[in-house]
Design an enzyme around this catalytic site. Structure first.
Site, PDB file in Angstrom:
ATOM      1  N   LYS A  73       5.464   1.915  -3.009  1.00 43.64           N
ATOM      2  CA  LYS A  73       5.404   3.261  -3.574  1.00 43.64           C
ATOM      3  C   LYS A  73       5.705   3.165  -5.063  1.00 43.64           C
ATOM      4  O   LYS A  73       6.377   2.227  -5.518  1.00 43.64           O
ATOM      5  CB  LYS A  73       6.429   4.183  -2.913  1.00 43.64           C
ATOM      6  CG  LYS A  73       6.044   5.652  -2.942  1.00 43.64           C
ATOM      7  CD  LYS A  73       4.948   5.981  -1.945  1.00 43.64           C
ATOM      8  CE  LYS A  73       4.627   7.463  -1.932  1.00 43.64           C
ATOM      9  NZ  LYS A  73       3.634   7.809  -0.902  1.00 43.64           N
ATOM     10  N   ASN A 123      -2.736  19.338  -1.663  1.00 43.26           N
ATOM     11  CA  ASN A 123      -3.784  18.688  -0.884  1.00 43.26           C
ATOM     12  C   ASN A 123      -3.489  18.678   0.615  1.00 43.26           C
ATOM     13  O   ASN A 123      -4.328  19.075   1.439  1.00 43.26           O
ATOM     14  CB  ASN A 123      -3.971  17.265  -1.423  1.00 43.26           C
ATOM     15  CG  ASN A 123      -4.968  16.452  -0.643  1.00 43.26           C
ATOM     16  OD1 ASN A 123      -4.635  15.894   0.387  1.00 43.26           O
ATOM     17  ND2 ASN A 123      -6.186  16.377  -1.130  1.00 43.26           N
ATOM     18  N   LYS A 172       0.854  -1.194   0.000  1.00 48.87           N
ATOM     19  CA  LYS A 172       0.000   0.000   0.000  1.00 48.87           C
ATOM     20  C   LYS A 172       0.880   1.230   0.000  1.00 48.87           C
ATOM     21  O   LYS A 172       1.793   1.351   0.818  1.00 48.87           O
ATOM     22  CB  LYS A 172      -0.897   0.014   1.254  1.00 48.87           C
ATOM     23  CG  LYS A 172      -1.918   1.149   1.234  1.00 48.87           C
ATOM     24  CD  LYS A 172      -3.118   0.762   0.413  1.00 48.87           C
ATOM     25  CE  LYS A 172      -4.069   1.925   0.189  1.00 48.87           C
ATOM     26  NZ  LYS A 172      -3.617   2.860  -0.859  1.00 48.87           N
ATOM     27  N   THR A 220      -4.769  13.241   5.240  1.00 50.43           N
ATOM     28  CA  THR A 220      -3.372  13.450   5.622  1.00 50.43           C
ATOM     29  C   THR A 220      -3.212  14.758   6.384  1.00 50.43           C
ATOM     30  O   THR A 220      -2.561  14.801   7.440  1.00 50.43           O
ATOM     31  CB  THR A 220      -2.458  13.437   4.381  1.00 50.43           C
ATOM     32  OG1 THR A 220      -2.662  12.230   3.647  1.00 50.43           O
ATOM     33  CG2 THR A 220      -0.999  13.529   4.789  1.00 50.43           C
ATOM     34  N   GLY A 241      -2.962   8.019  -4.452  1.00 49.04           N
ATOM     35  CA  GLY A 241      -2.395   9.222  -5.027  1.00 49.04           C
ATOM     36  C   GLY A 241      -1.243   9.741  -4.196  1.00 49.04           C
ATOM     37  O   GLY A 241      -1.006   9.334  -3.063  1.00 49.04           O
ATOM     38  N   ASP A 242      -0.497  10.662  -4.774  1.00 48.48           N
ATOM     39  CA  ASP A 242       0.601  11.340  -4.100  1.00 48.48           C
ATOM     40  C   ASP A 242       0.816  12.643  -4.861  1.00 48.48           C
ATOM     41  O   ASP A 242      -0.102  13.121  -5.540  1.00 48.48           O
ATOM     42  CB  ASP A 242       1.860  10.457  -4.082  1.00 48.48           C
ATOM     43  CG  ASP A 242       2.912  10.949  -3.087  1.00 48.48           C
ATOM     44  OD1 ASP A 242       3.899  11.542  -3.545  1.00 48.48           O
ATOM     45  OD2 ASP A 242       2.745  10.754  -1.869  1.00 48.48           O
TER      46      ASP A 242
END
Length: 605
Positions: free
Chosen positions: A278, A392, A242, A361, A317-318
């Protein structure tokens, strides 16, 4: 020396498992777990030469003070003002000049010593107890093993890091992430030699799988482009891989390996069954049309789909990957696999997303800061806060800070930063969200819109970031890795900041971290403080599995609880292993233990 671990052993000495006394009370053997440690108390005036001088070959005057020996080290102050260290353990038998030979403590016990001159005093000199480790004659291998596990730890770290750098050249971010974790784990590996024997740490450092592939795509003018795609599947010890996907020109193998390594420990802390991974590509979505981004995402997924799945690897997402990119990739995955499953998190609500996932986050980072402040009977209300980034994480960090009564005053992007002394309000935040999420423009427009706000352009020639040089009590680095260096940390401390909660991954350099730890401020490392995002991704996976959608309040309550539990785990683990208040040690240790125990249970795989 490991002073905090010394404190742990001192506490254990108060209630040892067994004590045996010899030679009319002069010597005691104290048993702590698998260790047998000899103890002898001496007062000033104890004659060094009568006891140790012949063995060390050193001609020394009377001992003025005797310090403490734990993990094989004694500090002694001589009457002539000189200071000496004594080391026990056969790993020092090749030390230069002052190396000791065997010293026969009695007919039954012996160990090795060396002495070396040191130039400064030490906290150990305040104590009057001298400890030695013994083994029966003929069974000295037990002593050797103990000391190689304990005293030799610094050399072990150096050797391990040399091996990591040799195997992974030109990956400084990965080296930094590994070193930061390894330096925290000495007490754990001391207490659990089985982890060393099974090479658990070495196995965690090495990814289970590294996938690298080309991504060819076509722009709106018909030009062909080729980018490089990656997926690092680091650890599946406690669950499916994950971790996010990052689209940014800076993406390379080393950065993604550092992020995947951090993700292993972060996911472990969430209390959810999630492994670590990742991925991403060196593609820049900025300045691209929606059609160009769609073509790239589809090409990217045409290869990635072979390696992911709801029970194998669940990306999110990142940086550079939001709802738009997740949607394009999910659509191609669904077409290729002919199935609708929760293979990606960060989806929109209408097709499997979770309420509060975009906010998670940032909210979690603020919740962690609030938990840290509770330990000092304080709250965020009225606190001035510095926030970096404007994506974000930064946006929703600002939103939750406003909600809790704090006053955020900064935001930034790659071109520079704004400082708004009056504070960023809900109205101003709405402008930023439209500016960044819809119009995709520069943060400098904030200063054009709101009077009193000051915009400072980025200056790569500076050795610090001026954003961190404003008066405040709290700092929330939410932009990218290594954005706070040692000088930035000094500026934060100088300006009154005593709470740092990391919204980004590894935003502080190792030297900066040391500044925070030495100052004993409330420092929440990213693997703990920003774990709210992946925690809510895990909640999204749960909702996908049962085909349900929880309310916003339900998700927020679960998120707040998870962050509270993460804080408690970090705090209690740090104290258990002798470093109370050190959240970085607590996070690394707690995250490591869960993964390590799972790996031990599952065998050599």
């Amino acid at each position: 020396m490991l002073p905090n671990y010394d404190d742990f052993l001192i506490k254990r000495f108060e209630q040892p498992d067994e004590v045996r006394t010899f030679e009319k009370g002069k010597f005691e053997l104290v048993k702590i777990g698998s260790m047998t440690i000899g103890r002898a108390s001496y007062e000033p005036g104890w004659k060094w030469s009568e006891h140790v001088g012949a063995a060390t070959g050193a001609t020394l005057c009377e001992v003025e003070h005797v310090g403490l020996v734990v993990s094989g080290c004694a500090a002694c102050q001589m009457k002539d003002g000189r200071y000496y260290e004594m080391w026990a353990g056969d790993c020092f038998t090749s030390a230069p000049a002052t190396t000791a030979g065997w010293w026969a403590m009695s007919r039954m016990y012996r160990c090795i010593f060396s002495a070396r001159n040191i130039t400064r005093s030490t906290e150990l000199l305040r104590r009057k107890i001298l400890l030695f480790v013994f083994a029966r004659v003929g069974h000295t291998s037990q002593v050797s093993r103990i000391y190689k596990d304990k005293v030799f730890m610094k050399d072990d770290i150096s050797a391990l890091m040399a091996d990591v750098k040799a195997k992974n050249p030109a990956e400084p971010e990965f080296h930094q992430a590994v070193q930061e974790v390894v330096e925290s784990l000495s007490p754990v590996l001391d207490r659990h030699p089985e982890y060393r024997k099974a090479k658990i740490l070495e196995r965690i450092i090495e990814p289970e799988r590294v996938i690298m592939f080309r991504v060819p795509w076509q722009d709106d003018q018909g030009n062909m482009h080729v980018n490089r795609g990656f997926r690092i599947e680091m650890s599946s010890a406690i669950g499916p891989y994950k971790g996010g996907l990052r689209f940014h020109p800076s993406v390379n193998l080393g950065i993604l390996k550092f992020l995947a390594f951090e993700q292993v420990f972060k996911n472990s802390l969430t209390t959810l069954p999630l492994g670590g991974g990742k991925g991403g590509a060196d593609f820049d979505p900025k300045g691209k049309s929606d059609a160009e981004v769609m073509r790239f995402c589809q090409a990217f997924m045409c290869e990635l789909f072979r390696h992911i799945g709801p029970d194998t690897d669940v990306p999110a997402g990142d940086i550079g990957v939001g709802h738009r990119e997740i949607g394009f990739m999910f659509g191609m995955y669904k077409k290729l696999r002919n199935e609708f499953t929760g293979v990606l998190t960060g989806k929109r609500l209408t097709w499997g997303g979770s309420l509060l996932r975009p906010e998670a986050t940032g909210y979690g980072t603020v919740y962690f800061a609030a938990e840290m402040l509770k330990t000092r009977h304080e709250e965020l209300t009225g606190k001035t806060c510095l926030v970096s980034g404007s994506g974000n994480v930064a946006q929703f960090t600002i939103e939750k800070l406003i909600d809790l009564g704090a006053r955020p005053v900064t935001l930034s992007d790659s071109t520079g930063y704004i400082y708004d002394e009056a504070g960023i309000t809900d109205e101003k935040l709405a402008f930023v969200m439209n500016l960044k999420n819809v119009r995709r423009c520069r943060i400098s427009e904030y200063a054009d819109k709101f009077k009193g706000a000051i915009y400072t352009p980025a200056n790569s020639k500076l050795d610090h970031n001026p954003l961190w040089n404003h008066k405040a009590q709290c700092a929330f680095p939410c932009a990218t890795q290594n954005e706070i260096n040692a000088k930035d940390a000094d500026n934060l401390l100088k300006n009154g900041v005593y709470v740092v909660s990391e919204g980004a991954n590894m935003p502080t350099t190792i030297n900066g971290v040391h500044r925070f730890l030495d100052a004993k401020i409330l420092y929440g490392p990213g693997k703990a403080a920003n774990a709210g995002g992946v925690a809510t991704s895990g909640l999204e996976m749960s909702q996908n599995s049962v085909r349900l959608s929880w309310t916003r309040d339900e998700v927020d309550t679960r998120l707040h609880h998870i962050m509270s539990v993460i804080h408690k785990i970090c705090s209690e683990t740090a104290e258990q292993y002798g470093t109370p208040g050190n959240y970085i040690n607590g996070a690394n240790t707690a995250g490591f233990l869960k993964v390590a125990n799972a790996m031990m249970d599952q065998g050599l795989v």
